[in-house]
Design a protein around this motif. Structure first.
Motif, short mmCIF file in Angstrom:
data_model
loop_
_atom_site.label_atom_id
_atom_site.label_comp_id
_atom_site.label_asym_id
_atom_site.label_seq_id
_atom_site.Cartn_x
_atom_site.Cartn_y
_atom_site.Cartn_z
N GLN A 114 49.38 37.06 63.95
CA GLN A 114 48.17 36.56 64.60
C GLN A 114 47.94 37.30 65.92
O GLN A 114 46.82 37.70 66.24
CB GLN A 114 48.27 35.06 64.84
CG GLN A 114 48.21 34.25 63.57
CD GLN A 114 48.39 32.77 63.82
OE1 GLN A 114 48.38 32.30 64.96
NE2 GLN A 114 48.59 32.01 62.74
N CYS A 137 47.95 44.82 55.39
CA CYS A 137 47.61 43.59 54.68
C CYS A 137 46.14 43.67 54.25
O CYS A 137 45.45 44.63 54.55
CB CYS A 137 47.86 42.36 55.56
SG CYS A 137 46.83 42.26 57.03
N GLY A 140 41.11 40.02 54.10
CA GLY A 140 41.08 38.55 54.15
C GLY A 140 42.21 38.00 55.01
O GLY A 140 42.02 37.03 55.75
N ALA A 141 43.38 38.62 54.91
CA ALA A 141 44.51 38.19 55.73
C ALA A 141 44.22 38.44 57.21
O ALA A 141 44.56 37.62 58.07
CB ALA A 141 45.78 38.90 55.31
N ARG A 143 41.25 38.45 58.62
CA ARG A 143 40.30 37.41 59.04
C ARG A 143 41.01 36.08 59.27
O ARG A 143 40.73 35.36 60.22
CB ARG A 143 39.19 37.26 58.00
CG ARG A 143 38.23 38.41 57.99
CD ARG A 143 37.08 38.16 57.01
NE ARG A 143 36.26 39.34 56.88
CZ ARG A 143 36.39 40.25 55.91
NH1 ARG A 143 37.28 40.10 54.97
NH2 ARG A 143 35.60 41.31 55.88
N SER A 144 41.92 35.75 58.38
CA SER A 144 42.67 34.50 58.50
C SER A 144 43.56 34.51 59.74
O SER A 144 43.57 33.55 60.52
CB SER A 144 43.53 34.30 57.24
OG SER A 144 44.33 33.16 57.37
N HIS A 145 44.33 35.61 59.94
CA HIS A 145 45.19 35.71 61.13
C HIS A 145 44.36 35.64 62.40
O HIS A 145 44.74 34.97 63.38
CB HIS A 145 45.97 37.03 61.12
CG HIS A 145 47.02 37.13 60.08
ND1 HIS A 145 47.91 36.13 59.79
CD2 HIS A 145 47.33 38.15 59.23
CE1 HIS A 145 48.72 36.50 58.82
NE2 HIS A 145 48.38 37.72 58.46
N THR A 146 43.20 36.31 62.40
CA THR A 146 42.34 36.32 63.58
C THR A 146 41.79 34.93 63.86
O THR A 146 41.84 34.46 65.01
CB THR A 146 41.18 37.32 63.38
OG1 THR A 146 41.72 38.62 63.11
CG2 THR A 146 40.31 37.40 64.62
N ALA A 147 41.29 34.26 62.85
CA ALA A 147 40.72 32.93 63.04
C ALA A 147 41.78 31.95 63.53
O ALA A 147 41.54 31.18 64.48
CB ALA A 147 40.10 32.43 61.73
N ARG A 148 42.95 31.98 62.92
CA ARG A 148 44.02 31.06 63.34
C ARG A 148 44.49 31.38 64.76
O ARG A 148 44.75 30.48 65.56
CB ARG A 148 45.17 31.11 62.36
CG ARG A 148 44.85 30.46 61.04
CD ARG A 148 46.03 30.48 60.09
NE ARG A 148 45.65 29.86 58.84
CZ ARG A 148 46.02 30.32 57.65
NH1 ARG A 148 46.78 31.38 57.55
NH2 ARG A 148 45.63 29.70 56.55
N ASP A 168 34.03 35.16 63.48
CA ASP A 168 33.05 35.88 62.67
C ASP A 168 32.00 36.59 63.51
O ASP A 168 31.24 37.38 63.00
CB ASP A 168 32.35 34.92 61.71
CG ASP A 168 33.31 34.35 60.69
OD1 ASP A 168 34.35 35.00 60.44
OD2 ASP A 168 33.03 33.27 60.15
N SER A 172 31.34 41.41 62.80
CA SER A 172 31.68 40.94 61.45
C SER A 172 31.19 41.90 60.38
O SER A 172 31.75 41.94 59.29
CB SER A 172 31.10 39.54 61.21
OG SER A 172 29.70 39.57 61.40
#
Length: 174
Positions: A114, A137, A140-141, A143-148, A168, A172
């Motif tokens: 993250q 990676c 999608g990973a 985006r997920s790491h960034t959002a979390r 986003d 984006s």
């Protein structure tokens, strides 16, 4: 063997040192560890310069993330030792320094992936695809790491004057 990298490598290091050191610092959370990490990676790049000179930035970023992860894994396997409070520096009361220290502390608290995703996306201004390549990676990973990561930073920094971007909203389309 092969030719030494010479001037081309030196030019790369001089032009990218500050940016690469910033990434290393954000990955390690410590100036000295960041310098050591970057030095190790640049030694690796020097040896492989002929192969990586076409895309040295991408190679160095990926190597920094991988080497930082390896250091973190090695450290987590060792039993912890109580060393007391090692940070004996006097706090600086300037508002911007305090805010910076708060952001760095919040970044240190993030898991490595993250932290790397947030640092590469927002501080190095990389696209999702470039960050995915650096982290090895999927997009999608990233985006997920960034959002979390941003959510945890937002929570840790609530009450400060710092406004973090929405995951986003930052390029984006890139």
């Amino acid at each position: 063997m092969g030719e030494a990298p010479g001037a081309e490598f030196g030019d790369f290091v001089r032009s990218r040192w500050v940016s690469l050191l910033r990434v290393a610092y954000l990955l390690t959370g410590d100036r000295h560890a960041a310098e050591d990490l970057l030095q190790e990676v640049l030694e690796q790049v020097y040896v492989r310069w002929r192969r990586v000179r076409a895309t040295p930035d991408a190679y160095v970023r990926k190597a920094l993330v991988n080497r930082a992860a390896n250091r973190w894994r090695r450290r987590s396997r060792r039993p912890e030792q109580a060393l007391g409070d090692l940070d004996r520096s006097a706090p600086d009361h300037a508002g911007d320094v305090a805010l910076r220290e708060g952001v760095v502390a919040a970044l240190r608290a993030l898991p490595l992936r993250q932290r790397a995703a947030v640092a590469l996306r927002f501080l190095e201004d990389l696209s999702v695809a470039e960050t995915a390549a650096a982290l090895d990676c999927s997009e999608g990973a990233v985006r997920s790491h960034t959002a979390r990561g941003l959510a945890k930073l937002r929570e840790a920094l609530s009450g400060s004057d710092l406004v973090l971007p929405e995951p986003d909203s930052h390029r984006s389309a890139r």
